[in-house]
Design a protein around this motif. Structure first.
Motif, PDB file in Angstrom:
ATOM      1  N   LYS A 150       3.346  -7.669   3.697  1.00  0.00           N
ATOM      2  CA  LYS A 150       2.327  -7.402   4.723  1.00  0.00           C
ATOM      3  C   LYS A 150       1.018  -6.977   4.078  1.00  0.00           C
ATOM      4  O   LYS A 150      -0.064  -7.293   4.576  1.00  0.00           O
ATOM      5  CB  LYS A 150       2.815  -6.300   5.677  1.00  0.00           C
ATOM      6  N   LYS A 151       1.142  -6.253   2.992  1.00  0.00           N
ATOM      7  CA  LYS A 151      -0.012  -5.923   2.159  1.00  0.00           C
ATOM      8  C   LYS A 151       0.453  -6.053   0.719  1.00  0.00           C
ATOM      9  O   LYS A 151       1.549  -5.616   0.374  1.00  0.00           O
ATOM     10  CB  LYS A 151      -0.505  -4.499   2.437  1.00  0.00           C
ATOM     11  N   ALA A 152      -0.366  -6.663  -0.112  1.00  0.00           N
ATOM     12  CA  ALA A 152       0.035  -6.913  -1.493  1.00  0.00           C
ATOM     13  C   ALA A 152       0.461  -5.623  -2.182  1.00  0.00           C
ATOM     14  O   ALA A 152      -0.107  -4.551  -1.939  1.00  0.00           O
ATOM     15  CB  ALA A 152      -1.112  -7.559  -2.260  1.00  0.00           C
ATOM     16  N   MET A 153       1.471  -5.741  -3.036  1.00  0.00           N
ATOM     17  CA  MET A 153       1.993  -4.579  -3.748  1.00  0.00           C
ATOM     18  C   MET A 153       0.936  -4.005  -4.688  1.00  0.00           C
ATOM     19  O   MET A 153       0.141  -4.735  -5.277  1.00  0.00           O
ATOM     20  CB  MET A 153       3.223  -4.956  -4.561  1.00  0.00           C
ATOM     21  N   LYS A 220      -9.799  18.112 -11.090  1.00  0.00           N
ATOM     22  CA  LYS A 220      -9.455  17.753  -9.724  1.00  0.00           C
ATOM     23  C   LYS A 220     -10.515  16.819  -9.153  1.00  0.00           C
ATOM     24  O   LYS A 220     -11.709  17.083  -9.240  1.00  0.00           O
ATOM     25  CB  LYS A 220      -9.338  19.014  -8.858  1.00  0.00           C
ATOM     26  N   VAL A 221     -10.064  15.701  -8.592  1.00  0.00           N
ATOM     27  CA  VAL A 221     -10.988  14.701  -8.067  1.00  0.00           C
ATOM     28  C   VAL A 221     -11.222  14.948  -6.586  1.00  0.00           C
ATOM     29  O   VAL A 221     -10.284  15.092  -5.805  1.00  0.00           O
ATOM     30  CB  VAL A 221     -10.415  13.276  -8.274  1.00  0.00           C
ATOM     31  N   LYS A 222     -12.485  15.004  -6.207  1.00  0.00           N
ATOM     32  CA  LYS A 222     -12.840  15.216  -4.811  1.00  0.00           C
ATOM     33  C   LYS A 222     -12.659  13.921  -4.026  1.00  0.00           C
ATOM     34  O   LYS A 222     -13.152  12.869  -4.418  1.00  0.00           O
ATOM     35  CB  LYS A 222     -14.300  15.687  -4.708  1.00  0.00           C
ATOM     36  N   LYS A 223     -11.934  14.007  -2.916  1.00  0.00           N
ATOM     37  CA  LYS A 223     -11.680  12.828  -2.090  1.00  0.00           C
ATOM     38  C   LYS A 223     -12.559  12.854  -0.853  1.00  0.00           C
ATOM     39  O   LYS A 223     -12.787  13.910  -0.260  1.00  0.00           O
ATOM     40  CB  LYS A 223     -10.201  12.768  -1.692  1.00  0.00           C
ATOM     41  N   ARG A 224     -13.022  11.689  -0.464  1.00  0.00           N
ATOM     42  CA  ARG A 224     -13.886  11.552   0.707  1.00  0.00           C
ATOM     43  C   ARG A 224     -13.001  11.171   1.898  1.00  0.00           C
ATOM     44  O   ARG A 224     -12.717   9.972   2.111  1.00  0.00           O
ATOM     45  CB  ARG A 224     -14.966  10.513   0.430  1.00  0.00           C
ATOM     46  N   PHE A 225     -12.565  12.143   2.661  1.00  0.00           N
ATOM     47  CA  PHE A 225     -11.542  11.952   3.693  1.00  0.00           C
ATOM     48  C   PHE A 225     -11.950  10.918   4.736  1.00  0.00           C
ATOM     49  O   PHE A 225     -11.210   9.963   4.996  1.00  0.00           O
ATOM     50  CB  PHE A 225     -11.232  13.296   4.360  1.00  0.00           C
ATOM     51  N   TRP A 226     -13.114  11.092   5.353  1.00  0.00           N
ATOM     52  CA  TRP A 226     -13.510  10.197   6.438  1.00  0.00           C
ATOM     53  C   TRP A 226     -13.843   8.809   5.918  1.00  0.00           C
ATOM     54  O   TRP A 226     -13.622   7.805   6.613  1.00  0.00           O
ATOM     55  CB  TRP A 226     -14.682  10.793   7.222  1.00  0.00           C
ATOM     56  N   GLN A 227     -14.359   8.761   4.708  1.00  0.00           N
ATOM     57  CA  GLN A 227     -14.597   7.468   4.078  1.00  0.00           C
ATOM     58  C   GLN A 227     -13.278   6.706   3.932  1.00  0.00           C
ATOM     59  O   GLN A 227     -13.198   5.503   4.202  1.00  0.00           O
ATOM     60  CB  GLN A 227     -15.235   7.684   2.695  1.00  0.00           C
ATOM     61  N   ARG A 228     -12.230   7.421   3.540  1.00  0.00           N
ATOM     62  CA  ARG A 228     -10.918   6.793   3.364  1.00  0.00           C
ATOM     63  C   ARG A 228     -10.394   6.245   4.686  1.00  0.00           C
ATOM     64  O   ARG A 228      -9.892   5.112   4.744  1.00  0.00           O
ATOM     65  CB  ARG A 228      -9.937   7.805   2.781  1.00  0.00           C
ATOM     66  N   LEU A 231     -12.355   3.109   5.680  1.00  0.00           N
ATOM     67  CA  LEU A 231     -11.984   1.981   4.837  1.00  0.00           C
ATOM     68  C   LEU A 231     -10.606   1.443   5.207  1.00  0.00           C
ATOM     69  O   LEU A 231     -10.397   0.225   5.251  1.00  0.00           O
ATOM     70  CB  LEU A 231     -12.003   2.396   3.362  1.00  0.00           C
ATOM     71  N   GLN A 232      -9.673   2.344   5.466  1.00  0.00           N
ATOM     72  CA  GLN A 232      -8.313   1.918   5.809  1.00  0.00           C
ATOM     73  C   GLN A 232      -8.300   1.070   7.072  1.00  0.00           C
ATOM     74  O   GLN A 232      -7.570   0.076   7.157  1.00  0.00           O
ATOM     75  CB  GLN A 232      -7.403   3.145   5.975  1.00  0.00           C
ATOM     76  N   LEU A 233      -9.108   1.460   8.060  1.00  0.00           N
ATOM     77  CA  LEU A 233      -9.174   0.702   9.313  1.00  0.00           C
ATOM     78  C   LEU A 233      -9.755  -0.689   9.084  1.00  0.00           C
ATOM     79  O   LEU A 233      -9.193  -1.701   9.532  1.00  0.00           O
ATOM     80  CB  LEU A 233     -10.013   1.467  10.338  1.00  0.00           C
ATOM     81  N   CYS A 234     -10.873  -0.759   8.368  1.00  0.00           N
ATOM     82  CA  CYS A 234     -11.517  -2.048   8.108  1.00  0.00           C
ATOM     83  C   CYS A 234     -10.617  -2.950   7.266  1.00  0.00           C
ATOM     84  O   CYS A 234     -10.491  -4.150   7.535  1.00  0.00           O
ATOM     85  CB  CYS A 234     -12.853  -1.833   7.390  1.00  0.00           C
ATOM     86  N   GLU A 235      -9.985  -2.353   6.266  1.00  0.00           N
ATOM     87  CA  GLU A 235      -9.139  -3.139   5.366  1.00  0.00           C
ATOM     88  C   GLU A 235      -7.887  -3.646   6.075  1.00  0.00           C
ATOM     89  O   GLU A 235      -7.400  -4.738   5.786  1.00  0.00           O
ATOM     90  CB  GLU A 235      -8.772  -2.300   4.141  1.00  0.00           C
TER      91      GLU A 235
END
Length: 254
Positions: A150-153, A220-228, A231-235
């Motif tokens: 369904k989504k590439a590994m 520690k890497v800062k994550k952009r929550f709303w950006q994620r 992106l998940q929705l569009c992808e």
């Protein structure tokens, strides 16, 4: 028995133990390989990094900055793809050095050699040996199925790549902002369909510590929550559309 294809093993100069273990595992099945010296991200100067890693693309297309280990890993795979092109190979298998063999790879080689349609990239292992829902499956023989997930590994532990696949991937990723396996998932950007040949006869050896993490450090890497989330929705929308196209095209080719 089919002649084995060229096999490239990505291995950092610092990882002699991994090289030895990989060589022994392949030797058990009389398989030869060529080592590709991996790019150690931590030692890459910024001017080298900036030739391909694009921080603006990273902000647009991913939810966190890439670590230097991830960038080095990407450069290593681009090096392998370039080797396939430079030598005008029909295809090659690219391995990372944290694999283990769980089946007869000569059967894998024979099945790959028997394929009658034009393919570009076939996954031969999964990241951390995870599973993912299957959207389409076609029996290649009594042993292997050709699978479209369904989504590439994710993961690049083991994959077969053709000349055309390597050329397309290099062109599409001349500038990148995501990890290499994430970019490969974006089939609508690379124009490289991703299949799996299952069951996988190669697995990721989870006893190894990550070279990527070691090269990145413990910051520690800062994550952009709303950006994620965005992106998940569009992808998800794009992935569904283009995965169906991959399946439709494959059915016609088969």
């Amino acid at each position: 028995m089919s002649k084995q294809p060229p096999i490239f093993l990505i291995n950092l100069d610092q990882s002699a133990d991994r090289l030895e273990k990989s060589a022994n595992r392949l030797a058990e099945q009389n398989i030869t390989f060529e080592r590709i010296s991996g790019v150690y991200g931590k030692s890459l100067p910024d001017n080298e990094i900036n030739k391909h890693y694009n921080s603006q693309l990273n902000r647009q297309r991913f939810y966190r900055e890439l670590g230097k280990g991830e960038i080095g890993c990407y450069f290593s795979h681009r090096k392998a793809w370039q080797t396939i092109i430079d030598r005008k190979l029909d295809y090659a298998i690219v391995l990372e050095d944290d694999f283990r063999v769980v089946g007869n790879l000569h059967n894998v080689f024979e099945t790959l050699a028997s394929l009658k349609f034009e393919w570009q990239l076939i996954k031969l292992a999964a990241y951390e040996n995870r599973e993912r829902p299957i959207e389409f499956k076609h029996a290649l023989n009594d042993e292997f199925d050709l699978v479209v997930h369904k989504k590439a590994m994710t993961g690049c532990c083991a994959q077969a790549i053709t000349y055309e696949g390597a050329k397309a991937l290099l062109k599409a990723t001349d500038q990148f902002g995501r990890p290499v396996d994430t970019d490969i998932q974006h089939i609508w950007e690379t124009s490289v369909p991703v299949y799996s040949m299952m069951p996988y006869y190669i697995e990721q050896d989870l006893e190894f510590d990550s070279d990527i993490a070691a090269a990145t450090g413990k910051t520690k890497v800062k994550k952009r929550f709303w950006q994620r989330k965005k992106l998940q929705l569009c992808e998800k929308i794009q992935n569904k559309k283009y995965t169906q196209k991959v399946i439709d095209d494959l059915k016609k080719a088969l």
